[in-house]
Design an enzyme around this catalytic site. Structure first.
Site, PDB file in Angstrom:
ATOM      1  N   ASP A   1      29.474  -6.234 -46.152  1.00 30.41           N
ATOM      2  CA  ASP A   1      28.221  -6.192 -46.914  1.00 30.41           C
ATOM      3  C   ASP A   1      27.479  -7.515 -46.764  1.00 30.41           C
ATOM      4  O   ASP A   1      27.839  -8.511 -47.387  1.00 30.41           O
ATOM      5  CB  ASP A   1      28.576  -5.909 -48.389  1.00 30.41           C
ATOM      6  CG  ASP A   1      27.345  -5.862 -49.297  1.00 30.41           C
ATOM      7  OD1 ASP A   1      26.246  -6.223 -48.837  1.00 30.41           O
ATOM      8  OD2 ASP A   1      27.510  -5.461 -50.458  1.00 30.41           O
TER       9      ASP A   1
ATOM     10  N   ASP B   1      22.611   0.527 -58.460  1.00 35.27           N
ATOM     11  CA  ASP B   1      23.101  -0.644 -57.746  1.00 35.27           C
ATOM     12  C   ASP B   1      22.356  -1.827 -58.351  1.00 35.27           C
ATOM     13  O   ASP B   1      21.173  -2.026 -58.086  1.00 35.27           O
ATOM     14  CB  ASP B   1      22.782  -0.473 -56.248  1.00 35.27           C
ATOM     15  CG  ASP B   1      23.047  -1.743 -55.441  1.00 35.27           C
ATOM     16  OD1 ASP B   1      23.584  -2.706 -56.005  1.00 35.27           O
ATOM     17  OD2 ASP B   1      22.709  -1.743 -54.236  1.00 35.27           O
TER      18      ASP B   1
ATOM     19  N   GLU C   1      31.285  -2.029 -55.711  1.00 38.06           N
ATOM     20  CA  GLU C   1      30.269  -1.735 -54.689  1.00 38.06           C
ATOM     21  C   GLU C   1      30.880  -1.163 -53.405  1.00 38.06           C
ATOM     22  O   GLU C   1      30.374  -0.161 -52.884  1.00 38.06           O
ATOM     23  CB  GLU C   1      29.453  -2.996 -54.387  1.00 38.06           C
ATOM     24  CG  GLU C   1      28.501  -3.335 -55.528  1.00 38.06           C
ATOM     25  CD  GLU C   1      28.011  -4.770 -55.504  1.00 38.06           C
ATOM     26  OE1 GLU C   1      28.241  -5.480 -54.505  1.00 38.06           O
ATOM     27  OE2 GLU C   1      27.395  -5.193 -56.502  1.00 38.06           O
TER      28      GLU C   1
ATOM     29  N   LYS D   1      22.477 -12.201 -61.454  1.00 39.88           N
ATOM     30  CA  LYS D   1      23.821 -11.647 -61.304  1.00 39.88           C
ATOM     31  C   LYS D   1      24.882 -12.731 -61.117  1.00 39.88           C
ATOM     32  O   LYS D   1      26.028 -12.574 -61.527  1.00 39.88           O
ATOM     33  CB  LYS D   1      23.806 -10.697 -60.106  1.00 39.88           C
ATOM     34  CG  LYS D   1      25.073  -9.911 -59.886  1.00 39.88           C
ATOM     35  CD  LYS D   1      24.798  -8.828 -58.869  1.00 39.88           C
ATOM     36  CE  LYS D   1      26.034  -8.109 -58.415  1.00 39.88           C
ATOM     37  NZ  LYS D   1      25.692  -7.057 -57.436  1.00 39.88           N
TER      38      LYS D   1
END
Ligand code: AMP
Length: 622
Positions: free
Chosen positions: A205, A21, A183, A83
């Site tokens: 999330d 992850d 994800e 990211k």
């Protein structure tokens, strides 16, 4: 002898494929063991790798926990949240660039480059450092086994360029990517939802800095993303800020406001707020406390859970607005959602759980650690892809439609989004003017109708079309996406067989040549980095030796002959000079000469020490 050599040369086997992850705030590795996925943790370590890189003035970058610790005092040398920049162009991320400590510019092919102390670094390279750290952690947990193959997760909304950038980062880190997985799909896999024949899943999330909600449809083990929504700037940090705001207001009555703005104090305040927030998930009340600057006193304040929930209600409401939009985009209503999965540390807050449960009308899955569920699911996928026994048919889908620009500037879609890969589709095209002998193709990605609103993945030209009236030529354009997600577009003129093709390198992505150049640079820098580390080690060693020798000479000068003393003093002088050169070879030579020159001194000191230790002792005590 031969046997021994063999043992020394034998490296431990690389690890079986793992799941990674690669998160905005933290990254985590998991692996399939004993019939289930487990997070990879070295002894005494939770295995989390903060996605954070610290660039010291000298020497190699520091990554992970150590970087996050250094960042508290030197945020101007630290890169967080890389990211957000993966596979993006400068214009896409203008707002995020403001919080970056290093200037950015646009490099070849639109790739962002950060100028880190005169060295240009792309997001891919910085992300590769985080992945290398993940590899280090995995090696530490497994007796030195190398991390060679992985499934890596990305947000469902990542486009081709962002996915490709993630692949490139892995390549730079020496990791073979078995597959890039969404994800929310990974989180669903961790809960075994792929075993369902059919159903709709909502994955909520809420992490440290971002919020995503994805609506997935499962059909015979294949996950399709029906819709995603979210807020790239909403997360646990905002919940902390609610408490920080209360603290700042109350503190401002008694403390000089300038003190309250100091970075170290602010950071302390944020940490105190986070601690209090986390406690409030388990207890009805918690205390927030912090040292008041320039005083011995502490500021203390009790918060009740209700008070904190009232403060954070607007933030939770914002996440529900995103959920509403995602449902509406997926043309479903809440009652059609069969499963709800929670991801991200903030979903431990009872108020968040209750709000999500009420919104979707069902109890969410919470049995697994919400910070680890994505990595665990990636490990499930890695296991399946490397021939594991779990019976799942897993496929990727294209995140966005692919097509060509037509003469009028529209987008002709050839492969629709959510097509299961590998896949291919062919479309016929023709010439637009008489005697046209070449056609330029612009390969596009996106859902919008106008080519200018989509992303151009690349252009290529088909030439050698025989001259003929407009509209007569028959050109077949074939789009093919292989199992690794690589798109090849081929155009073929039917009468002559003339053809041209392009393997698509996305915009804001690295070309093969770029990747090779970066790999070469990484090796070259590895040499520099190694040399820098060696210089630092030798300097420290020489420093220790110098101090010990100075002290030793005071104690034992009278026991040494003149020549030895001169030799030692010469060696000390050379050692001091060597320390100012920063040259590993010079330092090494000075160190070796120093050791040789001080041997007689060491012998005398050892002797004195032994005598002293023995003085007054009788043989029986020895
Ligand atoms: P993630 O990016 O998923 O690791 O999320 C980290 C965020 O979750 C941070 O903002 C943490 O403060 C927050 N968090 C972790 N544990 C809890 C908890 N028990 N209650 C509330 N927030 C938490």
């Amino acid at each position: 002898m031969g046997f021994l050599q063999l043992n020394v040369l034998n490296q431990p086997e690389p690890l079986p494929a793992v799941g990674i992850d690669l998160g905005t705030t933290n990254s985590l590795v998991a692996i399939w063991e004993n019939g289930r996925p487990n997070v990879v943790r070295p002894e005494g370590d939770n295995g989390y790798v903060p996605s954070c890189v610290f660039f010291p003035t000298d020497g190699p970058p520091i990554v992970g926990k150590e970087a996050r610790e250094r960042a508290v005092f030197e945020p101007e040398r630290t890169i967080f949240s890389i990211k957000r920049f993966m596979g993006r162009g400068l214009a896409d991320v203008a707002a995020d660039l403001k919080s970056m400590p290093f200037p950015a510019s646009s490099g070849r092919n639109g790739v962002i480059e950060f100028d880190v102390r005169g060295r240009k670094l792309t997001p891919q390279e910085i992300s590769a450092l985080v992945l290398e750290k993940c590899g280090e952690v995995a090696a530490r947990a497994s007796g030195g086994r190398a991390l060679a193959k992985a499934v890596i997760t990305v947000p469902a909304y990542f486009d081709d360029a962002q996915r490709q950038a993630t692949r490139d980062a892995a390549r730079l880190a020496g990791i073979e990517v078995l597959r890039i997985v969404n994800e929310p799909t990974a989180a669903s896999l961790a809960y075994g939802l792929d075993q369902k024949k059919q159903g709709n899943v909502a994955v909520y999330d809420l992490g440290g800095g971002t919020f995503d909600v994805s609506i997935l449809a499962i059909e015979d083990g294949v996950f399709r993303v029906l819709a995603t929504n979210g807020d790239t700037h909403l997360g646990g940090d905002d919940f902390d800020r609610m408490l920080v705001a209360v603290a700042s207001t109350e503190l401002s009555h008694s403390v000089d406001p300038r003190k309250l703005d100091e970075p170290a104090f602010l950071q302390g305040l944020r940490l105190a707020a986070e601690k209090c927030k986390i406690e409030l998930s388990s207890y009805p009340e918690a205390e927030m406390h912090i040292q008041i600057p320039d005083s011995n006193a502490q500021w203390r304040r009790r918060f009740t859970r209700e008070e904190f929930e009232a403060l954070s209600r607007p933030l939770i409401e914002r996440t529900l607005d995103s959920c509403r939009r995602a449902l509406s985009d997926s043309k479903l209503d809440a009652s059609q959602i069969d499963e709800v999965v929670l991801v991200g540390g903030v979903t431990r807050m009872p108020a968040v759980r209750a709000a999500v449960e009420q919104f979707f009308g069902r109890v969410p899955h919470t049995q697994l650690n919400p910070d680890e569920v994505v990595a665990l699911g990636a490990a499930v996928q890695a296991h399946v892809l490397s021939g594991g026994t779990r019976e799942v048919l897993l496929m990727d889908v294209t995140p966005l439609s692919l097509g060509l620009e037509t003469v009028g500037g529209a987008m002709a879609k050839i492969i629709l989004r959510n097509a299961t890969i590998p896949c291919q589709a062919t479309e016929g095209f023709t010439t637009y003017v008489d005697n046209q002998t070449a056609i330029d193709f612009n390969v596009l990605q996106g859902e919008r109708e106008l080519a200018s609103d989509t992303r151009s993945l690349g252009r290529f030209r088909l030439s050698g079309i025989p001259p003929m009236p407009a509209g007569l030529a028959r050109i077949a354009v074939r789009f093919h996406i292989d199992a690794n997600g690589l798109l090849t577009v081929t155009a073929k003129e039917q009468s002559t067989g003339a053809s041209a093709h392009i393997e698509v390198q996305p915009q804001n992505g690295l070309s093969e040549a770029d990747v090779q150049r970066m790999l070469a640079a990484a090796y070259a820098n590895a040499k520099d980095d190694f040399a820098a580390r060696r210089v630092a080690e030798l300097e420290t060693e020489l420093g220790t030796m110098l101090r010990a020798t100075e002290k030793g000479l005071v104690d034992a000068r009278s026991q040494l002959d003149r020549e030895t003393i001169l030799d030692i003093e010469d060696a000390m002088k050379s050692a001091r000079e060597a320390c100012s050169t920063r040259d590993a070879q010079v330092l090494q030579r000075a160190r070796d000469a120093f050791e040789k020159a001080t041997m007689p001194l060491a012998a005398v000191l050892m002797d004195n020490f032994a005598k002293k230790a023995l003085t007054g002792k009788i043989i029986g005590e020895m």
